[in-house]
Scaffold this active site. Structure first.
Site, PDB file in Angstrom:
ATOM      1  N   TYR A   1       0.834  -1.212   0.000  1.00 39.66           N
ATOM      2  CA  TYR A   1       0.000   0.000   0.000  1.00 39.66           C
ATOM      3  C   TYR A   1       0.863   1.254   0.000  1.00 39.66           C
ATOM      4  O   TYR A   1       0.662   2.156  -0.824  1.00 39.66           O
ATOM      5  CB  TYR A   1      -0.965  -0.031   1.196  1.00 39.66           C
ATOM      6  CG  TYR A   1      -2.044  -1.037   0.934  1.00 39.66           C
ATOM      7  CD1 TYR A   1      -3.203  -0.668   0.265  1.00 39.66           C
ATOM      8  CD2 TYR A   1      -1.878  -2.378   1.281  1.00 39.66           C
ATOM      9  CE1 TYR A   1      -4.172  -1.604  -0.035  1.00 39.66           C
ATOM     10  CE2 TYR A   1      -2.828  -3.323   0.986  1.00 39.66           C
ATOM     11  CZ  TYR A   1      -3.974  -2.932   0.328  1.00 39.66           C
ATOM     12  OH  TYR A   1      -4.928  -3.856   0.008  1.00 39.66           O
TER      13      TYR A   1
ATOM     14  N   THR B   1       6.449  -4.426   8.096  1.00 42.00           N
ATOM     15  CA  THR B   1       7.041  -4.644   9.431  1.00 42.00           C
ATOM     16  C   THR B   1       5.935  -5.210  10.324  1.00 42.00           C
ATOM     17  O   THR B   1       5.397  -4.514  11.181  1.00 42.00           O
ATOM     18  CB  THR B   1       7.585  -3.319  10.026  1.00 42.00           C
ATOM     19  OG1 THR B   1       6.590  -2.293   9.887  1.00 42.00           O
ATOM     20  CG2 THR B   1       8.854  -2.870   9.354  1.00 42.00           C
TER      21      THR B   1
ATOM     22  N   CYS C   1     -10.692  17.669  40.617  1.00 40.70           N
ATOM     23  CA  CYS C   1     -11.714  17.156  39.689  1.00 40.70           C
ATOM     24  C   CYS C   1     -11.319  15.887  38.939  1.00 40.70           C
ATOM     25  O   CYS C   1     -12.046  14.905  38.978  1.00 40.70           O
ATOM     26  CB  CYS C   1     -12.084  18.239  38.684  1.00 40.70           C
ATOM     27  SG  CYS C   1     -12.919  19.610  39.477  1.00 40.70           S
TER      28      CYS C   1
HETATM   29  N1  LIG Z   1      -0.690   0.392   5.032  1.00 38.70           N
HETATM   30  C1  LIG Z   1      -0.732   1.589   5.588  1.00 38.70           C
HETATM   31  O1  LIG Z   1      -1.763   2.256   5.630  1.00 38.70           O
HETATM   32  C2  LIG Z   1       0.523   2.186   6.163  1.00 38.70           C
HETATM   33  C3  LIG Z   1       0.561   3.543   6.451  1.00 38.70           C
HETATM   34  C4  LIG Z   1       1.733   4.105   6.960  1.00 38.70           C
HETATM   35  C5  LIG Z   1       2.847   3.284   7.201  1.00 38.70           C
HETATM   36  N2  LIG Z   1       2.758   1.945   6.947  1.00 38.70           N
HETATM   37  C6  LIG Z   1       3.964   1.130   7.169  1.00 38.70           C
HETATM   38  O2  LIG Z   1       4.610   0.988   5.910  1.00 38.70           O
HETATM   39  C7  LIG Z   1       5.210  -0.314   5.794  1.00 38.70           C
HETATM   40  C8  LIG Z   1       4.627  -1.028   4.586  1.00 38.70           C
HETATM   41  O3  LIG Z   1       3.251  -1.219   4.793  1.00 38.70           O
HETATM   42  P1  LIG Z   1       2.310  -1.808   3.653  1.00 38.70           P
HETATM   43  O4  LIG Z   1       0.943  -1.841   4.197  1.00 38.70           O
HETATM   44  O5  LIG Z   1       2.601  -1.091   2.364  1.00 38.70           O
HETATM   45  O6  LIG Z   1       2.929  -3.297   3.554  1.00 38.70           O
HETATM   46  P2  LIG Z   1       2.514  -4.491   2.559  1.00 38.70           P
HETATM   47  O7  LIG Z   1       2.627  -5.735   3.337  1.00 38.70           O
HETATM   48  O8  LIG Z   1       1.239  -4.154   1.856  1.00 38.70           O
HETATM   49  O9  LIG Z   1       3.665  -4.438   1.453  1.00 38.70           O
HETATM   50  C9  LIG Z   1       5.000  -4.739   1.737  1.00 38.70           C
HETATM   51  C10 LIG Z   1       5.628  -5.216   0.465  1.00 38.70           C
HETATM   52  O10 LIG Z   1       7.022  -5.377   0.697  1.00 38.70           O
HETATM   53  C11 LIG Z   1       7.444  -6.469  -0.116  1.00 38.70           C
HETATM   54  N3  LIG Z   1       8.755  -6.951   0.336  1.00 38.70           N
HETATM   55  C12 LIG Z   1       9.059  -7.642   1.462  1.00 38.70           C
HETATM   56  N4  LIG Z   1      10.392  -7.868   1.505  1.00 38.70           N
HETATM   57  C13 LIG Z   1      10.926  -7.298   0.407  1.00 38.70           C
HETATM   58  C14 LIG Z   1      12.240  -7.186  -0.108  1.00 38.70           C
HETATM   59  N5  LIG Z   1      13.292  -7.718   0.540  1.00 38.70           N
HETATM   60  N6  LIG Z   1      12.431  -6.511  -1.253  1.00 38.70           N
HETATM   61  C15 LIG Z   1      11.375  -5.959  -1.908  1.00 38.70           C
HETATM   62  N7  LIG Z   1      10.103  -6.041  -1.483  1.00 38.70           N
HETATM   63  C16 LIG Z   1       9.884  -6.704  -0.340  1.00 38.70           C
HETATM   64  C17 LIG Z   1       6.343  -7.485   0.040  1.00 38.70           C
HETATM   65  O11 LIG Z   1       6.373  -8.468  -0.993  1.00 38.70           O
HETATM   66  C18 LIG Z   1       5.108  -6.572  -0.031  1.00 38.70           C
HETATM   67  O12 LIG Z   1       4.659  -6.452  -1.366  1.00 38.70           O
HETATM   68  C19 LIG Z   1       4.923  -1.006   7.128  1.00 38.70           C
HETATM   69  O13 LIG Z   1       6.021  -0.784   7.985  1.00 38.70           O
HETATM   70  C20 LIG Z   1       3.704  -0.283   7.654  1.00 38.70           C
HETATM   71  O14 LIG Z   1       3.627  -0.337   9.058  1.00 38.70           O
HETATM   72  C21 LIG Z   1       1.622   1.392   6.420  1.00 38.70           C
END
Ligand SMILES: NC(=O)c1ccc[n+]([C@@H]2O[C@H](COP(=O)([O-])OP(=O)(O)OC[C@H]3O[C@@H](n4cnc5c(N)ncnc54)[C@H](O)[C@@H]3O)[C@@H](O)[C@H]2O)c1
Length: 441
Positions: free
Chosen positions: A11, A87, A269
């Site tokens: 995402y 993560t 309070c």
């Molecule tokens: N989803 C949200 O709304 C959101 C918002 C802010 C921050 N975050 C943070 O951002 C990070 C990513 O979240 P997300 O929801 O996009 O995760 P996700 O699980 O949707 O996507 C992560 C992607 O990373 C890929 N990946 C894993 N290891 C890899 C590697 N070695 N090389 C290349 N690609 C690799 C996976 O195949 C997957 O497609 C997390 O730490 C999350 O906490 C998420």
């Protein structure tokens, strides 16, 4: 135009990719999952999210977006790499950094063969210290190069929400870039140049923590609203009327007020009303863990301050400020009174100064409270700050009525200052005089 490789096309990665491409930047996406890579190569979004496919269409048409599993190519053909791998939680809740470690190892090996300088921007949500203690060492080990000299690492949290991710990307509450050298962050700053949002540059751990602080607060808001709604429903009160009027107060409720990290709350309070509410919760046979945890949390905070003072191993303590906030003589449930009581119970020789507190003038429930808590308070009160300073081995600054700097200036070299309002560690005057630690003040 900057060329950016984005590692992790979930995402965050996908939204970032199409939004940056829409600003004219050239994007290479990298993911372990061949289906995600193929979808981007085919001009298709790998995620379902409003506006992303439209942005993907124009980025593909303009040749600004591609994807690969070839890490070396992505590093060689770009100047900046974003890490947005997952993560997730381990079973016990611990943050799982497997993907972060692996991607750093991949990027590091590619950096080994890259001649030019490179920027690595961590966007995955990671706990404070992770970028400096996990990401940088992993990149250095795999590349054989040195962070700061051969490549630069910074942390830039993402604040988008799924469902409104594109709109959030272009209108974030703020942009935060954590680094150890703001002079080197310009390529990252420029990527966000068109966004009308404040930009904060901070040390890396602060940037890492801001993301957790935001998410914890959002979660607490939801839990609070749900718990208040639950009590309302149980009592036959319309929760929406309460919530709407509650939210209309932007002076005290939806506002920065009460959000300064400092000392415990008290007064006549808040503790009393929380006790009444949580008692009612128990009578209603409800379980509302958030509300029920607030008073224990406050008590722990007072204990932490007491422990900090006790750990110094000094007997003579001087406390500046006793009432629950400056400018009042109300001692009822003042956290400073509770703190003093703990110190006395541990055998400390305590003297107290508070300009507003005069036993002679204290009447009613206020007098009754202090008589119950610290009956001999009269013998502990001093009328001059100088008396406190000459008595104390540890000076506890409990009120903002006396400026910290003014107190500090009058301390003797061997005296400690504990400022309970700043949550900071005790400082020793003779230590602080050394330029290396003067920042502590
Ligand atoms: N989803 C949200 O709304 C959101 C918002 C802010 C921050 N975050 C943070 O951002 C990070 C990513 O979240 P997300 O929801 O996009 O995760 P996700 O699980 O949707 O996507 C992560 C992607 O990373 C890929 N990946 C894993 N290891 C890899 C590697 N070695 N090389 C290349 N690609 C690799 C996976 O195949 C997957 O497609 C997390 O730490 C999350 O906490 C998420």
């Amino acid at each position: 135009m900057t060329s950016v490789s984005i590692f992790g096309l979930g995402y965050v990665g996908t939204v970032t990719a199409v939004c940056l491409a829409s600003q004219g930047h050239k994007i290479i996406g990298v993911d372990l999952n061949p289906l995600k890579v193929q979808r981007i190569q085919d001009g298709m979004s790998p995620i379902v999210e409003k506006q992303v496919q439209e942005l993907m269409d124009s980025a593909s048409r303009d040749g600004l977006i591609s994807a690969t599993r070839n890490v070396s190519a992505a590093i060689l053909y770009t100047d900046v790499s974003f890490i947005s791998v997952g993560t997730p939680s381990q079973r016990n809740g611990k943050l799982d950094l497997t993907h972060v470690r692996n991607v750093c190892s991949d990027i590091g090996q590619a950096l080994r063969i890259k001649k030019g300088f490179h920027w690595v921007v961590v966007r995955s949500t990671v706990l404070p210290g992770t970028t400096e203690k996990v990401v940088v060492p992993a990149l250095e080990a795999a590349s054989g190069k040195k962070a700061g000299r051969d490549f630069f690492v910074c942390f830039n949290p993402e604040f988008l929400r799924e469902g409104t991710a594109v709109a959030d990307f272009f209108a974030p509450p703020f942009t935060v870039i954590g680094s150890d050298d703001p002079a080197k962050t310009s390529p990252v700053r420029e990527l966000y140049g068109s966004l009308r949002a404040p930009l904060y540059e901070t040390p890396i751990p602060a940037a890492e923590m801001i993301k957790y602080s935001c998410n914890a607060f959002h979660a607490i808001k939801v839990a609070f609203a749900n718990e208040m709604g639950t009590i309302c429903n149980s009592l036959g009160v319309n929760p929406m009327i309460v919530a709407d009027i509650f939210k209309s107060d932007t002076r005290l409720n939806i506002s920065p007020v009460y959000l300064r990290p400092g000392f415990a709350f008290g007064g006549s309070c808040l503790p009393k009303d929380l006790r009444a509410l949580t008692h009612q919760v128990r009578e209603l046979d409800l379980k509302l863990p958030l509300l029920e945890s607030v008073l224990p949390s406050n008590e722990h905070h007072i204990e932490r301050a007491a422990d900090m003072i006790l750990s110094l191993g000094k007997r003579k303590i001087g406390v500046l400020g006793l009432s629950f906030k400056p400018g009042t003589d109300d001692l009822r449930e003042s956290p400073l009174v509770l703190l003093v009581k703990k110190l006395i119970a541990e055998g400390h020789d305590v003297r107290i100064w508070d300009d507003n507190v005069s036993l002679g003038q204290m009447i009613g429930s206020n007098r009754q409270f202090i008589d119950e808590y610290i009956p001999h308070i009269g013998s502990l009160l001093c009328s001059e700050i100088a008396d406190i300073l000459s008595h104390a081995e540890v000076v506890v600054l409990g009120t903002s009525a006396v400026p910290r700097e003014a107190v500090f200036a009058d301390l003797r070299d061997e005296q400690y200052l504990v400022d309970v309002n700043s949550l900071s560690e005790p400082v020793l005057k003779e230590e602080i005089k050394s330029p290396a630690v003067s920042g502590k003040l």
